[in-house]
Scaffold this motif. Structure first.
Motif, short mmCIF file in Angstrom:
data_model
loop_
_atom_site.label_atom_id
_atom_site.label_comp_id
_atom_site.label_asym_id
_atom_site.label_seq_id
_atom_site.Cartn_x
_atom_site.Cartn_y
_atom_site.Cartn_z
N ALA A 337 -12.18 -20.34 21.60
CA ALA A 337 -13.25 -20.02 20.67
C ALA A 337 -14.05 -18.85 21.22
O ALA A 337 -13.97 -18.55 22.41
CB ALA A 337 -14.15 -21.22 20.45
N GLY A 338 -14.82 -18.20 20.36
CA GLY A 338 -15.68 -17.11 20.80
C GLY A 338 -16.88 -17.64 21.55
O GLY A 338 -16.91 -18.80 21.97
N LYS A 339 -17.88 -16.79 21.75
CA LYS A 339 -19.08 -17.19 22.48
C LYS A 339 -19.89 -18.19 21.67
O LYS A 339 -19.78 -18.25 20.45
CB LYS A 339 -19.95 -15.95 22.74
N ASP A 340 -20.74 -18.94 22.38
CA ASP A 340 -21.62 -19.88 21.70
C ASP A 340 -22.69 -19.12 20.91
O ASP A 340 -23.02 -17.98 21.22
CB ASP A 340 -22.32 -20.78 22.72
N ILE A 341 -23.22 -19.81 19.92
CA ILE A 341 -24.34 -19.24 19.16
C ILE A 341 -25.55 -19.19 20.09
O ILE A 341 -25.87 -20.19 20.73
CB ILE A 341 -24.65 -20.11 17.92
N PRO A 342 -26.22 -18.03 20.21
CA PRO A 342 -27.39 -17.95 21.11
C PRO A 342 -28.45 -19.01 20.75
O PRO A 342 -28.67 -19.28 19.57
CB PRO A 342 -27.93 -16.54 20.86
N LEU A 345 -31.37 -18.66 18.04
CA LEU A 345 -31.10 -18.52 16.62
C LEU A 345 -31.72 -19.68 15.84
O LEU A 345 -31.70 -20.81 16.29
CB LEU A 345 -29.59 -18.50 16.36
#
Lengths: 538, 193
Positions: A337-342, A345
């Motif tokens: 998966a991509g990076k976590d949601i900051p 947010l």
């Protein structure tokens, strides 16, 4: 051949137009709304004189479609999954009357509840009523299945369900059309008692419906929408229903699928195919976007056979829609998966539009009700349900279409006086009128706000059956003239509106307040169109 | 050729027009396409996204798998970060820097922009100002579309045709405005690459 870029809903609509459709009946409901909207906007449909108007609710839509089928023509009826609950009486009995002209019922389910209060699976209704169900994998199949569904309905003389989910309804893809089919001529049923469900007739027809089940199952075995392919790896067989097939194949877009695969697009279940995959493989994984219906059928109550994986044993989450990643996890396929949601947010939930008439109505209600305290406002399904959230926090219930008025009656009976109901104009004519009649007959001490924005707002501004009729209906049902109060929800009328609400809250009987101001969205749209017309004229 | 694109924004900001342009262009080039949209409740000022997939071979899923998006195209800076789990490690973010503030606790814009600038590949555009310069702030979504065009694997002419088709009922003036905005976005990216 040129492809049309269509939503799943639009593919169904175009498929119906091309299949000799004579009429479509529906009440707006996400994710089914765009089917009717597409047919209404279609020039071809107008030329063919296809009947395409909104009904007051899903039950009246279902019954009207059944009437068109009685008269020998092809009818389509569309609704969201919970709409089928409203239409259920007509729907279940239509399986026993059977069809004359082709009758297809589109039920649009909403797993993950993107825009709904539950995620019920309409395939249960098809099984419950003993009719076949079709479940498309993609937009082209949705288009093809409508044609097949009408043919199947006329061949077997019963209604057919087309079950879709939000993801297909609201996803666009290329669709190739087929040659246009002519509409049926008017033709009465051969047996003029076919639709008379007196017990003696109903018993006979119900047995006939049961007798059809074997043939329906055989049709599923032979259907091009169902197929079984064996795999080289016998450790697992996969049953993929409808959209789940896509998520499976997404995980095998670069490598071939090693497992046996049974793709399901037509029900009742093709039992011979199911037994083949079960016998060929050591275990079975069932992928279905919705309830674990097929999985449960396979497992049985005792679950004494081979391992069956799916939503019931936790291989797949028990609720929510499927995704390619959920299927990957169930198969033990790794992914990055991509990076976590900051963390900073913030959520951005839906809210009432700036300038919405409902906001002004609820701001007044919040103040008018202060003396009685919070927790007594029963509400309903529509944009105004968003008033449950900040900043308004005005309402305390949202259950089903029309439940505001009737829940207020019950709460008042229990001693919560005054109880308040808040319902939209379109929801009021959908399922609120009978509740209002109950309130009048009980002389319930309730105050009902019929929030009249002159449209069906939440689904995008469709014509409301209530338009121009709300106070006449209230009078006709027996609400006293002096307790039907029409107000204009605007900031400048705030104090006056609070006073009127206070007066009616104090009244020990049924009162109706109608805050009336057009939906800001439909108003803006109308203004833009008028400006455009002026430019053309000028 | 295969592109997975996430379109992000707030309900009502016009991300579906961007999606429609890319979709029309892809169909014109005879490509396969799947585009999952959000309709209904979330359209009322909520966070909205669209999964757009174009490919020279058939596409299975309407949804992009996590970590497989090539581009996030966003008309709002905070919304561009909401879909980071979808973005591939070498994925690209193209976003407007103009915040759409309809919640009380909207984060500090500086923090948002610094987070975007920490990502490996990005273009941040003052789309509102650029659109205003082209004639109307309403064309901000076309600025963003223009900035994305070199990365879509589509011919520039197909995108232009798509804009003409999409706005054909709205008059020549609006078509020209949208084309101008698209070109301004494209020029910005060409000058800043």
């Amino acid at each position: 051949m040129k492809k049309l870029l269509l939503l799943g809903d639009e593919a169904i609509a175009q498929g119906a137009i091309d299949s000799g459709l004579s009429g479509v009946y529906a009440y707006p409901g996400t994710p089914s709304t765009e089917i009717m909207e597409y047919i209404q906007a279609s020039g071809e449909s107008k030329k063919l004189n296809i009947r395409a108007l909104w009904s007051a609710n899903e039950k009246t839509a279902m019954e009207s479609a059944l009437g068109m089928s009685y008269a020998g023509k092809r009818a389509l009826v569309c609704m969201k999954h919970v709409g089928l609950n409203v239409a259920a009486d007509a729907f279940l009995n239509s399986a026993i009357t059977g069809a004359n002209g082709g009758l297809v019922v589109v039920a649009a389910d909403d797993p993950s509840m993107h825009s709904s209060q539950n995620e019920q699976d309409s395939r249960f209704y098809a099984k419950f009523s003993f009719i076949p169900a079709l479940e498309p994998t993609n937009q082209q199949e949705a288009y093809d299945m409508i044609r097949y569904g009408f043919d199947l309905s006329e061949k077997m003389r019963i209604p057919v369900m087309l079950r879709i989910t939000t993801r297909l309804a609201h996803s666009r893809s290329g669709v190739v059309r087929k040659a246009m089919k002519q509409q049926n001529e008017l033709k009465l049923p051969d047996n003029l008692r076919q639709f008379v469900l007196l017990p003696a007739i109903a018993r006979k027809q119900y047995r006939e419906l049961l007798d059809k089940q074997h043939e329906l199952q055989q049709l599923s075995e032979d259907s091009s929408f169902n197929y079984y392919q064996t795999g080289s790896d016998k450790s697992l067989g996969i049953i993929a229903c409808g959209l789940a097939f896509n998520y499976l194949m997404e995980n095998f877009s670069e490598t071939p699928l090693p497992y046996g695969l049974l793709k399901i697009g037509q029900y009742p279940l093709p039992v011979e195919m199911v037994s083949k995959i079960y016998n060929d493989c050591d275990a079975v994984l069932v992928l279905e976007d919705g309830y674990p219906i097929v999985e449960e059928l396979l497992k049985g109550t005792l679950n004494t056979g081979k391992p069956i994986h799916g939503r019931l044993d936790g291989a797949i989450p028990r609720d929510g829609e499927l995704t390619p990643n959920i299927v990957a996890k169930a198969l033990g396929i790794g992914f990055q998966a991509g990076k976590d949601i900051p963390g900073f947010l913030k959520n951005r939930p839906p809210r009432l539009c700036d300038g919405c008439s409902h906001s002004d109505a609820f701001l007044a209600l919040n103040e008018a009700i202060l003396t009685y305290g919070k927790g007594r406002v029963f509400s309903d399904i529509g944009c105004y349900t968003l008033s449950a959230l900040e900043p308004l926090e005005s309402i305390n219930s949202c259950v089903d279409m029309g439940a505001s008025i009737t829940m207020a009656i019950g709460a008042a009976d229990a001693g919560l006086v005054p109880a308040v109901a808040a319902i939209g104009d379109s929801t009021f004519t959908h399922s609120g009128i009978t509740g209002l009649l109950d309130a009048v007959n009980n002389n319930s001490p309730i105050t009902i706000l019929i929030l009249d924005n002159s449209t069906t707002g939440m689904t995008g501004g469709q014509t409301s059956s209530a338009y121009g009729k709300v106070e006449d209906i209230c009078r006709g049902v027996g609400v006293k003239e002096e307790h039907i109060r029409i107000i204009k929800p605007l900031r400048k009328n705030h104090e006056e509106n609070i006073l009127i609400m206070k007066e009616e809250l104090a009244y020990q009987g049924v009162s109706v307040i109608i805050p009336r101001r057009e939906c800001i969205q439909t108003l803006n749209r109308r203004m833009r169109q008028q400006a455009k017309m002026k430019t053309f004229e000028g | 050729m295969k592109k997975n694109i996430i379109l992000a924004g707030v309900g009502g900001q016009g991300i579906l027009s961007i999606a429609a342009c890319i979709g029309l262009a892809a169909i014109e080039e005879g490509l396969f396409l799947k585009q999952a949209e959000v309709h209904g409740m979330s359209q009322r000022g909520g966070a909205v996204q669209s999964h757009l997939r174009i490919s020279s071979t058939e596409i299975a899923s309407d949804l992009i798998p996590e970590g497989k998006a090539d581009i996030i195209i966003s008309v709002e800076p905070m919304e561009s970060l909401r879909y980071l789990p979808m973005l591939s490690p070498d994925g690209l973010i193209i976003t407007s820097i103009n915040p759409f503030v309809n919640i009380n606790n909207y984060p500090d814009l500086e923090i948002i922009l610094h987070e975007i600038w920490k990502q490996p590949r990005y273009f941040t555009l003052d789309a509102d100002a650029m659109a205003k310069e082209c004639g109307s702030v309403k064309a901000a979504n076309m600025i963003i579309l223009g900035a994305a065009t070199p990365f879509l694997g589509l011919k520039p002419q197909s995108i232009e045709n798509a804009i003409r088709t999409l706005f054909k009922n709205k008059g020549d003036e609006l078509i020209e405005l949208n084309l101008k905005a698209k070109n301004a976005g494209l020029n910005y990216v060409n000058e800043n690459s």
